[in-house]
Design a protein around this motif. Structure first.
Motif, PDB file in Angstrom:
ATOM      1  N   THR A  33       0.843  -1.189   0.000  1.00  0.00           N
ATOM      2  CA  THR A  33       0.000   0.000   0.000  1.00  0.00           C
ATOM      3  C   THR A  33       0.878   1.240   0.000  1.00  0.00           C
ATOM      4  O   THR A  33       2.085   1.183   0.247  1.00  0.00           O
ATOM      5  CB  THR A  33      -0.897   0.014   1.237  1.00  0.00           C
ATOM      6  OG1 THR A  33      -0.064   0.118   2.419  1.00  0.00           O
ATOM      7  CG2 THR A  33      -1.733  -1.260   1.318  1.00  0.00           C
ATOM      8  N   ALA A  34       0.256   2.391  -0.236  1.00  0.00           N
ATOM      9  CA  ALA A  34       1.001   3.652  -0.247  1.00  0.00           C
ATOM     10  C   ALA A  34       1.579   3.950   1.127  1.00  0.00           C
ATOM     11  O   ALA A  34       2.674   4.495   1.241  1.00  0.00           O
ATOM     12  CB  ALA A  34       0.078   4.788  -0.691  1.00  0.00           C
ATOM     13  N   VAL A  35       0.839   3.578   2.177  1.00  0.00           N
ATOM     14  CA  VAL A  35       1.339   3.809   3.532  1.00  0.00           C
ATOM     15  C   VAL A  35       2.648   3.052   3.749  1.00  0.00           C
ATOM     16  O   VAL A  35       3.610   3.584   4.306  1.00  0.00           O
ATOM     17  CB  VAL A  35       0.284   3.392   4.579  1.00  0.00           C
ATOM     18  CG1 VAL A  35       0.883   3.425   5.986  1.00  0.00           C
ATOM     19  CG2 VAL A  35      -0.932   4.298   4.506  1.00  0.00           C
ATOM     20  N   SER A 187      -3.791   8.924  -2.196  1.00  0.00           N
ATOM     21  CA  SER A 187      -3.165   9.006  -0.882  1.00  0.00           C
ATOM     22  C   SER A 187      -2.815  10.434  -0.486  1.00  0.00           C
ATOM     23  O   SER A 187      -2.284  10.666   0.604  1.00  0.00           O
ATOM     24  CB  SER A 187      -1.888   8.152  -0.849  1.00  0.00           C
ATOM     25  OG  SER A 187      -2.187   6.784  -1.049  1.00  0.00           O
ATOM     26  N   ASN A 201      -0.740   7.226   9.022  1.00  0.00           N
ATOM     27  CA  ASN A 201      -1.450   7.064   7.739  1.00  0.00           C
ATOM     28  C   ASN A 201      -1.108   8.172   6.743  1.00  0.00           C
ATOM     29  O   ASN A 201      -1.870   8.434   5.806  1.00  0.00           O
ATOM     30  CB  ASN A 201      -2.957   6.994   7.965  1.00  0.00           C
ATOM     31  CG  ASN A 201      -3.516   8.274   8.545  1.00  0.00           C
ATOM     32  OD1 ASN A 201      -2.791   9.253   8.723  1.00  0.00           O
ATOM     33  ND2 ASN A 201      -4.805   8.285   8.845  1.00  0.00           N
TER      34      ASN A 201
END
Length: 280
Positions: A33-35, A187, A201
């Protein structure tokens, strides 16, 4: 019957073996994921209080108190710290009283019974900037600013995390991670949010609190109040608020270890003395 239970136990061992083998097989990793791709670990922060022999730098703690008082206290409370506690930072009784009196604390009008305020006293805790949680959320895009009394204990990463967060705000349009990748559109922060790769986040409601050099004016003999220096100072101060008796605890610990060491040596010498003329 014994054979039956033996078969059951054998099947259990075989099943466990199969699951362990399957678990060790190299399956294709799930899409990141982008996180995961953009979240950063806390930056290195060296403080005088670090290590087994560390001691607080009183001058730095005083600067950190100033940064908290002039910047952070606009949104964050410090409800577990009383004004009189700052005497441990090197302030005398008169200075503590003056500092407390400069703050307005909630009170009750004795004549009308209505809510009121009065100048703070040394016994009072640092006042909250908001009357209640509803007011705090209303002023912060429905986000509740956390109390900072124990923040360096409550957040993974401690003081380095606080320091990284304060200095970590970035432009989401130009930011690139270590691989040179741009932040995906889904995001990027929405309305009222701010991009910070050191936050869990990536986006948080708090705007950058430290924005420019000289935002807080330090007295003579202190370092230049750059954003980086102010972030270090307030992080050191929050280490103290979370554990004000740190130095005493370490002193007691080393004293206890010294006592145990001496006791061990004396016990061994006594043993040698008692059994010296005994035949085995």
């Amino acid at each position: 019957m014994v054979r039956f239970f033996g078969i059951i136990v054998g099947l259990g061992f075989v099943s466990a073996l199969i699951f362990s083998i399957i678990g060790s097989l190299p399956f294709e990793a799930a899409e990141r994921t982008a996180v995961e791709d953009f979240h950063q670990k806390p930056r290195t922060l060296a403080l005088a209080s670090d290590g087994a022999f560390g001691k607080f730098d009183r001058k730095q703690l005083q600067r950190g108190l100033q940064v908290y008082n002039e910047v952070c206290s606009a949104c964050h409370s410090l409800r577990l710290v009383s004004f009189r506690d700052i005497a441990a930072l090197g302030y005398n009784e008169g200075q503590v009283k003056s500092f407390a009196a400069a703050h307005e604390v909630p009170s009750i009008d004795p004549d009308t019974g209505e809510p009121a305020t009065r100048p703070g006293l040394p016994k009072d805790a640092f006042p909250s900037p908001y009357p209640n949680e509803t007011a705090a959320r209303a002023a912060n895009n429905n986000a509740l600013p956390p109390d900072l009394s124990l923040i360096t204990k409550a957040r993974e990463g401690g003081a380095p995390y606080v320091y990284s967060l304060l200095t970590g705000f970035r432009n989401p349009e130009t930011y690139r991670n270590e691989k040179g990748e741009a932040l995906p559109a889904d995001s990027k922060p929405g309305t009222g949010l701010h991009f910070n790769p050191w936050f869990a986040n990536l986006n948080l409601a708090m705007a950058p609190p430290l924005t420019s050099e000289g935002q807080v004016t330090y007295g003579p003999g202190n370092p230049k109040p750059t954003v980086d220096q102010m972030a270090k100072d307030v992080s050191a101060f929050l280490v103290w608020t979370a554990e004000p008796k740190l130095e005493n605890r370490r002193a007691v610990g080393w004293g206890a270890l010294g006592f145990l060491l001496i006791f061990t040596v004396l016990t061994y010498l006594s043993y040698r003395q008692i059994w010296a003329d005994k035949k085995h």
